[in-house]
Enzyme design. Sequence first.
Site, PDB file in Angstrom:
ATOM      1  N   HIS A   1      -9.103   2.218 -11.677  1.00  0.00           N
ATOM      2  CA  HIS A   1      -8.707   3.124 -10.583  1.00  0.00           C
ATOM      3  C   HIS A   1      -7.234   3.485 -10.677  1.00  0.00           C
ATOM      4  CE1 HIS A   1      -7.560   4.442  -6.571  1.00  0.00           C
ATOM      5  NE2 HIS A   1      -6.777   3.385  -6.475  1.00  0.00           N
ATOM      6  N   PHE A   2      -6.358   2.467 -10.778  1.00  0.00           N
ATOM      7  CA  PHE A   2      -4.943   2.838 -10.642  1.00  0.00           C
ATOM      8  C   PHE A   2      -4.347   3.363 -11.945  1.00  0.00           C
ATOM      9  CE2 PHE A   2      -4.205  -1.916 -10.940  1.00  0.00           C
ATOM     10  CZ  PHE A   2      -3.477  -1.919 -12.113  1.00  0.00           C
ATOM     11  N   HIS A   3      -5.062   3.245 -13.067  1.00  0.00           N
ATOM     12  CA  HIS A   3      -4.570   3.978 -14.231  1.00  0.00           C
ATOM     13  C   HIS A   3      -4.935   5.460 -14.148  1.00  0.00           C
ATOM     14  CE1 HIS A   3      -3.583   0.043 -15.887  1.00  0.00           C
ATOM     15  NE2 HIS A   3      -2.819   0.686 -16.746  1.00  0.00           N
TER      16      HIS A   3
ATOM     17  N   HIS B   1       0.816  -1.208   0.000  1.00  0.00           N
ATOM     18  CA  HIS B   1       0.000   0.000   0.000  1.00  0.00           C
ATOM     19  C   HIS B   1       0.851   1.259   0.000  1.00  0.00           C
ATOM     20  CE1 HIS B   1      -3.272   2.642  -0.134  1.00  0.00           C
ATOM     21  NE2 HIS B   1      -2.687   3.316   0.810  1.00  0.00           N
TER      22      HIS B   1
ATOM     23  N   ARG C   1      -9.406  -8.850 -13.263  1.00  0.00           N
ATOM     24  CA  ARG C   1      -8.174  -8.205 -13.709  1.00  0.00           C
ATOM     25  C   ARG C   1      -7.158  -9.279 -14.083  1.00  0.00           C
ATOM     26  NH1 ARG C   1      -5.142  -5.605  -8.449  1.00  0.00           N
ATOM     27  NH2 ARG C   1      -3.476  -5.233  -9.945  1.00  0.00           N
ATOM     28  N   ARG C   2      -6.067  -8.873 -14.733  1.00  0.00           N
ATOM     29  CA  ARG C   2      -4.950  -9.765 -15.051  1.00  0.00           C
ATOM     30  C   ARG C   2      -5.412 -11.013 -15.787  1.00  0.00           C
ATOM     31  NH1 ARG C   2      -1.468  -9.632  -9.428  1.00  0.00           N
ATOM     32  NH2 ARG C   2      -0.387  -7.720  -9.930  1.00  0.00           N
TER      33      ARG C   2
ATOM     34  N   TYR D   1       1.929   5.543  -2.024  1.00  0.00           N
ATOM     35  CA  TYR D   1       2.350   6.879  -1.542  1.00  0.00           C
ATOM     36  C   TYR D   1       3.665   7.262  -2.218  1.00  0.00           C
ATOM     37  CZ  TYR D   1      -0.447   5.573   2.653  1.00  0.00           C
ATOM     38  OH  TYR D   1      -1.396   5.160   3.537  1.00  0.00           O
TER      39      TYR D   1
END
Lengths: 573, 159
Positions: A400-402, A250, A463-464, A254
């Site tokens: 989300h993470f793109h 996680h 995903r994946r 950051y």
Amino acid sequence: MTLLDEPAPIAPEPVPTPTVQRVRSWKIDMPYLTHADLRPVKWHLYLAFIGLLLGVLMGFLQAMERGGANLYDDVPVIETYYQGLTLHGVALALVFTFSFANSFMTLLTMRGFGRPMASRGLLEASLWCGWAGTALAAWAILANKATVMFTFYAPLGATPAFYIGAVLLVVSTWLTLANQLLTLRAWRRDNVGARIPLMSYTSIVTMLMWFLASTGIAVEVLVFLLPWSLGLRDAVDPQFTRILFWFSGHPIVYFWLLPIYVSWYTLLPRQVGGKIYSDGLTRIVFLTFLLLLPVGVHHQFTDPGIPFSSKTIQWLLTFGIFFPSMVTAFSVVAALEQGGRKRGGRGWFGWITKLPWNDPSVAGQLLAGLAFALGGASGLINASYTVNLVVHNTSFIVGHFHLTVGTAVGLSIMAISYWMVPYLTGKQLFAPGLAVAQVWAWFIGVLIFARGQMWGGIDGVPRRTQLRDAVYYGDNDWGTATLFTAVGGLIMFVGGVLFFVVIVGTIFNKRVVSETQVIPVAEIEHGSRSTWRVLDSLGTWTIIAVVLSVVVYGEVLAHYLPLTEVSPPIRPW
Amino acid sequence: MKIERYERWFLIAVAVALLLAVAALLATIAGEHAAFPESSERIDPALISSTAPFDQPGVYPRDDGGYDVIMIARTWAFEPAEMELPVGATAHFRIASVDVVHGFKIPDTNANAMIIPGQVTELEVTFDEVGPHSVICHEYCGIQHHIMGGVINVVGGEG
């Protein structure tokens, strides 16, 4: 209605006028640097570009797969979807982001302190670790000996070179921190009682946070996975190595994000003609990330071996992260508004159009910030415990993470490169108009792409997965969402290619810069004179962060131990 | 330390919004019995096929009207891969992996779990919609990961 056009109640602290230094053929604003200090910064940045290039190329193959054209039999070296996807993840999530952080945080530490890094040896060592680690990991993946994704969950067993490569990449970031701390110590000796300059402070806290966070992955790899891949250890506990992974996994987000925060807080305001809003709140935001390390279990709500109590505690802590994000939303937008109004913007929204959108470095970071608003909101959905049951491990997470690391971070890095490469090479930016088109292409592409991934994810797309060949693909109504993903991904690919046209064109540009290259250091509205001194006691905050992590993860371990070491390495690829 | 008036109100509003979100989620946990996957036992993957109940995967009726579903996950199949359940039934899944990490996802239900070697994944799923439901492995588990799926046919007419 204007919120921020009042004169500052406290006089802004003057930014010292830079004296000029000639680096070979061009001039920069750091008179204390020589070419030897800048060279590692440049080559870390080039390594980041190599990571981005590999990631973008793999992204093209993945988008084509979603569109129904499986090209893996037609391209050289990359044999399968999953091999390409592993390269995509490692090249972008580890090489691109880590190398940029090494480069950018080193540069800004020197600019903030007004001195070179304390150790040239550490600069070189960090650089070599980064390149060697990348070479080893890339070889392992390209030789099809490490098709394990960038998360390398045991019992998937990669070749030892893959784990050694990952370790070297992490060590390169530790060496950057060590150099920053030596530089801080030297600066403190010469500036007794002075406040740590904000730019250096945020750069150091970024690397310090990641050093503490990376201990989880360090133990996972050095104690368990590497000896296991070498045959020195028969079996590992896959649930336990996942717990170690996500302790780092996680806060790694950051670490992707905070170098960009440093730019948004301390540079971008200057680029638009505004000021940093509050020195104190900026320091508090960075410290919050340092303190909120122990939240990794929120990636494991659906793991069987972690009790309800641990999931609940870390879920609540996770919600705490929303707070510094909203402070950032307010502070950065306030600085932008101030700049837009100084440039003649009127009314509630008129200041937005007055921002310098024709500067690709600004436009890219503004669009990245917009994407981050969407990405942050979807992150809150992911973290929302029961709602997570709908989206966990679906393509919603990929959408989300793109938006977050892929665009808030990735597009910002591209935008920062538009001033950083001329600064480091003395070459003029090649085709600035094309660079503006580039950031828009990426932004429009990711909006369509993320819309497809999120829509599909809510309807159950995993995903994946090589989706178009999945046995259950035809039984579900995923066609439109998948088309969005393919089209958006291809537009992002165009944006990626344009970036390399501009950057390669800049590096080999015959036209050199004539004026002095300047890092856009912003002034501070409410400066450090009104900021609590205790925020600068980095040692104290480190101890508090460690204690908090030990307590929160002690609860997890108290429930989990003893280990169940039952899994030998397996290579199902 | 100076914090602007607008910013102070903004931060208070953020804090209130977060507390409301937490309260709403706590309500869904308490009220809807949202079941997170848990593991009450550990198991050696090498011994699964000779250890009860996993030596006989399948669907078994329970005394309370629900069903026990004993399932094995392996590269690249669920066992059993197809099953039939009556609408409204609650299935108590117990799933174990004999090799690598697998996933377990049924779209349009709350079923979402990881299957991790060494652990037994336990979760309850109630099926309210008639028709075929895909069972999807949603964690990369090797080169044929995308062929790892199953079907649960939910049939009407019971109760």
